[in-house]
Design a protein around this motif. Structure first.
Motif, mmCIF file in Angstrom:
data_model
loop_
_atom_site.group_PDB
_atom_site.id
_atom_site.type_symbol
_atom_site.label_atom_id
_atom_site.label_comp_id
_atom_site.label_asym_id
_atom_site.label_seq_id
_atom_site.Cartn_x
_atom_site.Cartn_y
_atom_site.Cartn_z
ATOM 1 N N ARG A 30 0.843 -1.194 0.000
ATOM 2 C CA ARG A 30 0.000 0.000 0.000
ATOM 3 C C ARG A 30 0.884 1.253 0.000
ATOM 4 O O ARG A 30 1.823 1.366 0.770
ATOM 5 C CB ARG A 30 -0.892 0.030 1.250
ATOM 6 C CG ARG A 30 -1.822 -1.164 1.384
ATOM 7 C CD ARG A 30 -2.797 -0.966 2.533
ATOM 8 N NE ARG A 30 -2.137 -0.697 3.805
ATOM 9 C CZ ARG A 30 -1.724 -1.648 4.656
ATOM 10 N NH1 ARG A 30 -1.900 -2.924 4.359
ATOM 11 N NH2 ARG A 30 -1.140 -1.316 5.788
ATOM 12 N N GLU A 32 0.829 5.692 -0.418
ATOM 13 C CA GLU A 32 -0.038 6.849 -0.275
ATOM 14 C C GLU A 32 0.718 8.123 -0.632
ATOM 15 O O GLU A 32 1.905 8.261 -0.331
ATOM 16 C CB GLU A 32 -0.546 6.945 1.174
ATOM 17 C CG GLU A 32 -1.496 8.109 1.396
ATOM 18 C CD GLU A 32 -2.092 8.115 2.806
ATOM 19 O OE1 GLU A 32 -1.819 7.171 3.577
ATOM 20 O OE2 GLU A 32 -2.811 9.076 3.116
ATOM 21 N N LYS A 39 -4.440 6.962 -2.537
ATOM 22 C CA LYS A 39 -3.887 5.701 -2.063
ATOM 23 C C LYS A 39 -3.971 4.653 -3.169
ATOM 24 O O LYS A 39 -4.976 4.583 -3.875
ATOM 25 C CB LYS A 39 -4.691 5.186 -0.860
ATOM 26 C CG LYS A 39 -4.537 6.051 0.359
ATOM 27 C CD LYS A 39 -5.406 5.544 1.497
ATOM 28 C CE LYS A 39 -5.244 6.462 2.700
ATOM 29 N NZ LYS A 39 -6.141 6.162 3.791
ATOM 30 N N GLY A 41 -2.788 0.369 -4.093
ATOM 31 C CA GLY A 41 -2.254 -0.896 -3.618
ATOM 32 C C GLY A 41 -1.788 -1.717 -4.799
ATOM 33 O O GLY A 41 -2.457 -1.737 -5.837
#
Ligand SMILES: [Zn+2]
Length: 163
Positions: A30, A32, A39, A41
């Protein structure tokens, strides 16, 4: 490294260890953007160095395991594991790495101590082994004995000496 649509670098926020059905390991990384909050992933094959990891990271599973240790042990383990990871140039601390014996020097176990360890509940056993081997190494002991086990158990695991 990932670049966000807004032009800033994205930071690694967390890594989940996921198992494939065939037993292989995958990392879900993940990231950010601290500028605009975006965000993302990304799935990558587990265990491989990834450009997506921008600093030494603990996987969620390893963190969770560390959080459940007694505070004294958690602090100690954190230092030891991170030092080892840096020395070996390992970017991600996994559950498996966390439970590996540290330092490479193995101490011997008395057979009776080994048998006792086998009777320790599985969730505690790996940590008990690490703590015992660390204590023995600190004291320059070459062997782990039943009396050392009793002492460490009472001190760090709050179990008291059982008969
Ligand atoms: Zn952004």
């Amino acid at each position: 490294m990932l670049t966000c649509g807004c032009g800033r670098w994205m930071h690694t926020e967390g890594i989940e260890e996921r198992a494939y059905e065939d037993g292989g390991l995958q990392w879900f990384i993940r990231s950010e953007c601290r500028g605009c909050g975006l965000k993302v992933g990304v799935d990558v094959p587990g265990g491989q160095p990834s450009q997506l990891v921008d600093r030494l990271m603990w996987t969620d599973e390893a963190l969770h395991r560390r959080d459940r240790m007694p505070p004294y042990l958690a602090t100690l383990v954190k230092e030891e594991v991170e030092q080892e990871a840096r020395q070996r140039n390992i970017p991600v601390i996994t559950y498996e790495l966390l439970l590996q014996p540290r330092g490479g020097t193995r101490v011997e176990w008395d057979p009776e101590a080994e048998r006792r360890l086998d009777r320790v509940p599985a969730p505690v056993r790996a940590m008990a082994r690490i703590e015992l081997e660390r204590t023995a190494a600190d004291r320059g002991l070459a062997r782990i004995t039943v009396s050392l086990m009793e002492e460490v158990k009472a001190k760090y695991f709050g179990m008291g000496a059982s008969k």
